[in-house]
Write a protein that holds these residues in place. Structure first.
Motif, PDB file in Angstrom:
ATOM      1  N   ALA A  44     -12.412  10.593  24.883  1.00 33.21           N
ATOM      2  CA  ALA A  44     -13.398  11.238  24.003  1.00 33.21           C
ATOM      3  C   ALA A  44     -13.780  12.543  24.692  1.00 33.21           C
ATOM      4  O   ALA A  44     -14.799  12.623  25.393  1.00 33.21           O
ATOM      5  N   GLN A  45     -12.976  13.565  24.516  1.00 29.79           N
ATOM      6  CA  GLN A  45     -13.036  14.750  25.361  1.00 29.79           C
ATOM      7  C   GLN A  45     -14.295  15.602  25.220  1.00 29.79           C
ATOM      8  O   GLN A  45     -14.474  16.553  25.972  1.00 29.79           O
ATOM      9  N   ASP A  46     -15.177  15.262  24.306  1.00 29.32           N
ATOM     10  CA  ASP A  46     -16.459  15.957  24.205  1.00 29.32           C
ATOM     11  C   ASP A  46     -17.546  15.251  25.004  1.00 29.32           C
ATOM     12  O   ASP A  46     -18.679  15.729  25.072  1.00 29.32           O
ATOM     13  N   SER A  47     -17.214  14.110  25.599  1.00 31.97           N
ATOM     14  CA  SER A  47     -18.211  13.288  26.296  1.00 31.97           C
ATOM     15  C   SER A  47     -18.070  13.394  27.804  1.00 31.97           C
ATOM     16  O   SER A  47     -16.984  13.180  28.350  1.00 31.97           O
ATOM     17  N   ARG A  48     -19.182  13.708  28.475  1.00 31.30           N
ATOM     18  CA  ARG A  48     -19.185  13.697  29.935  1.00 31.30           C
ATOM     19  C   ARG A  48     -18.973  12.257  30.400  1.00 31.30           C
ATOM     20  O   ARG A  48     -19.371  11.310  29.723  1.00 31.30           O
ATOM     21  N   LYS A  49     -18.361  12.114  31.568  1.00 34.29           N
ATOM     22  CA  LYS A  49     -18.100  10.770  32.100  1.00 34.29           C
ATOM     23  C   LYS A  49     -18.256  10.790  33.616  1.00 34.29           C
ATOM     24  O   LYS A  49     -17.661  11.636  34.293  1.00 34.29           O
ATOM     25  N   ASN A  50     -19.047   9.866  34.120  1.00 34.51           N
ATOM     26  CA  ASN A  50     -19.229   9.741  35.566  1.00 34.51           C
ATOM     27  C   ASN A  50     -17.962   9.248  36.242  1.00 34.51           C
ATOM     28  O   ASN A  50     -17.220   8.437  35.686  1.00 34.51           O
ATOM     29  N   VAL A  51     -17.751   9.738  37.452  1.00 31.25           N
ATOM     30  CA  VAL A  51     -16.747   9.174  38.345  1.00 31.25           C
ATOM     31  C   VAL A  51     -17.514   8.173  39.201  1.00 31.25           C
ATOM     32  O   VAL A  51     -18.521   8.515  39.823  1.00 31.25           O
ATOM     33  N   VAL A  52     -17.033   6.943  39.229  1.00 31.42           N
ATOM     34  CA  VAL A  52     -17.736   5.868  39.928  1.00 31.42           C
ATOM     35  C   VAL A  52     -17.305   5.830  41.390  1.00 31.42           C
ATOM     36  O   VAL A  52     -16.111   5.890  41.701  1.00 31.42           O
ATOM     37  N   ASP A  53     -18.279   5.739  42.278  1.00 31.96           N
ATOM     38  CA  ASP A  53     -18.049   5.627  43.724  1.00 31.96           C
ATOM     39  C   ASP A  53     -17.086   6.699  44.232  1.00 31.96           C
ATOM     40  O   ASP A  53     -16.083   6.419  44.891  1.00 31.96           O
ATOM     41  N   ILE A  54     -17.417   7.953  43.939  1.00 30.54           N
ATOM     42  CA  ILE A  54     -16.576   9.073  44.381  1.00 30.54           C
ATOM     43  C   ILE A  54     -16.757   9.287  45.880  1.00 30.54           C
ATOM     44  O   ILE A  54     -17.845   9.048  46.436  1.00 30.54           O
ATOM     45  N   TYR A  55     -15.688   9.706  46.508  1.00 32.22           N
ATOM     46  CA  TYR A  55     -15.662   9.933  47.953  1.00 32.22           C
ATOM     47  C   TYR A  55     -14.810  11.174  48.165  1.00 32.22           C
ATOM     48  O   TYR A  55     -13.632  11.184  47.808  1.00 32.22           O
ATOM     49  N   VAL A  56     -15.394  12.249  48.687  1.00 33.60           N
ATOM     50  CA  VAL A  56     -14.704  13.534  48.788  1.00 33.60           C
ATOM     51  C   VAL A  56     -14.647  13.989  50.237  1.00 33.60           C
ATOM     52  O   VAL A  56     -15.672  14.086  50.911  1.00 33.60           O
ATOM     53  N   ILE A  57     -13.434  14.268  50.696  1.00 32.46           N
ATOM     54  CA  ILE A  57     -13.208  14.783  52.050  1.00 32.46           C
ATOM     55  C   ILE A  57     -12.327  16.019  51.936  1.00 32.46           C
ATOM     56  O   ILE A  57     -11.311  16.005  51.236  1.00 32.46           O
ATOM     57  N   GLY A  58     -12.713  17.094  52.608  1.00 30.52           N
ATOM     58  CA  GLY A  58     -11.875  18.281  52.663  1.00 30.52           C
ATOM     59  C   GLY A  58     -10.748  18.073  53.663  1.00 30.52           C
ATOM     60  O   GLY A  58     -10.964  17.500  54.730  1.00 30.52           O
ATOM     61  N   GLN A  59      -9.541  18.483  53.312  1.00 33.90           N
ATOM     62  CA  GLN A  59      -8.455  18.375  54.286  1.00 33.90           C
ATOM     63  C   GLN A  59      -8.721  19.362  55.411  1.00 33.90           C
ATOM     64  O   GLN A  59      -9.309  20.412  55.197  1.00 33.90           O
ATOM     65  N   ASP A  60      -8.298  19.022  56.613  1.00 39.38           N
ATOM     66  CA  ASP A  60      -8.614  19.768  57.835  1.00 39.38           C
ATOM     67  C   ASP A  60     -10.089  19.646  58.186  1.00 39.38           C
ATOM     68  O   ASP A  60     -10.638  20.485  58.902  1.00 39.38           O
ATOM     69  N   ASN A  61     -10.746  18.613  57.639  1.00 40.18           N
ATOM     70  CA  ASN A  61     -12.148  18.351  57.918  1.00 40.18           C
ATOM     71  C   ASN A  61     -12.372  16.863  57.688  1.00 40.18           C
ATOM     72  O   ASN A  61     -12.207  16.377  56.575  1.00 40.18           O
TER      73      ASN A  61
END
Length: 172
Positions: A44-61
């Motif tokens: 449903a491309q007009d609807s925002r959607k949460n990403v559940v339990d997101i975990y973000v790491i930068g490469q080289d960090n």
């Protein structure tokens, strides 16, 4: 001693009086912008959607980005490297960590953002900021497949000059 205190007071007062407006960089002055992603529902491309339990790491960090350690979010604001023409992040959804902080399950996509850097003079006090031109984001799902199904730039020949608007839309 009394003359020394009076002298120091006079010097301090004069130093404040001689500051020019351009000697201090206001906090409201825009600096090097971040990359803003909004997440939407692929079905449903007009609807925002949460990403559940997101975990973000930068490469080289090895550090997890602040605000993205097992959070539920529908927007990411990611810093871009101003010393290279690309920045890469490991973005994991539905993340489960063991007691040592290692990922035991989840789906990791590798986001690579490429761009041309342009240094822009702001003022004498603030110095320069970097803007990013011809920005392209690519996703690699690796062996576990993509959880981000589709990406779309906010406009063609994307230029990032501020972080007050969305730059990319990710559908999952």
């Amino acid at each position: 001693m009394k003359h020394l205190k009076l002298y120091l007071l006079l010097v301090t007062t004069l130093s404040f009086l001689t500051c020019e407006r351009d000697d201090l960089c206001p906090e409201t002055t825009p600096t090097t912008p971040s990359f803003v992603i909004d997440f939407y529902n692929n079905n449903a491309q007009d609807s925002r959607k949460n990403v559940v339990d997101i975990y973000v790491i930068g490469q080289d960090n090895e550090e997890v980005l602040t605000g993205y350690n097992l959070e539920n979010v529908n927007q990411l604001i990611l810093p871009l490297r101003s010393d290279q023409d690309s920045t890469t992040f490991n973005i994991t959804s539905n993340t489960v960590l063991d007691d040592d902080g290692n990922i035991t399950s989840g789906n990791t996509d590798i986001l690579t953002i490429t761009y041309a850097r342009k240094d822009v003079y702001v003022s004498r006090a603030c110095g320069y900021k970097t803007t990013f031109e011809n920005v392209v984001a690519t996703i690699d799902g690796g062996t576990d497949g993509n959880w981000v199904i589709f990406t779309e730039a906010a406009n063609d020949n994307l230029i990032i000059e501020d972080d007050t608007t969305t730059h990319y839309f990710f559908y999952h």
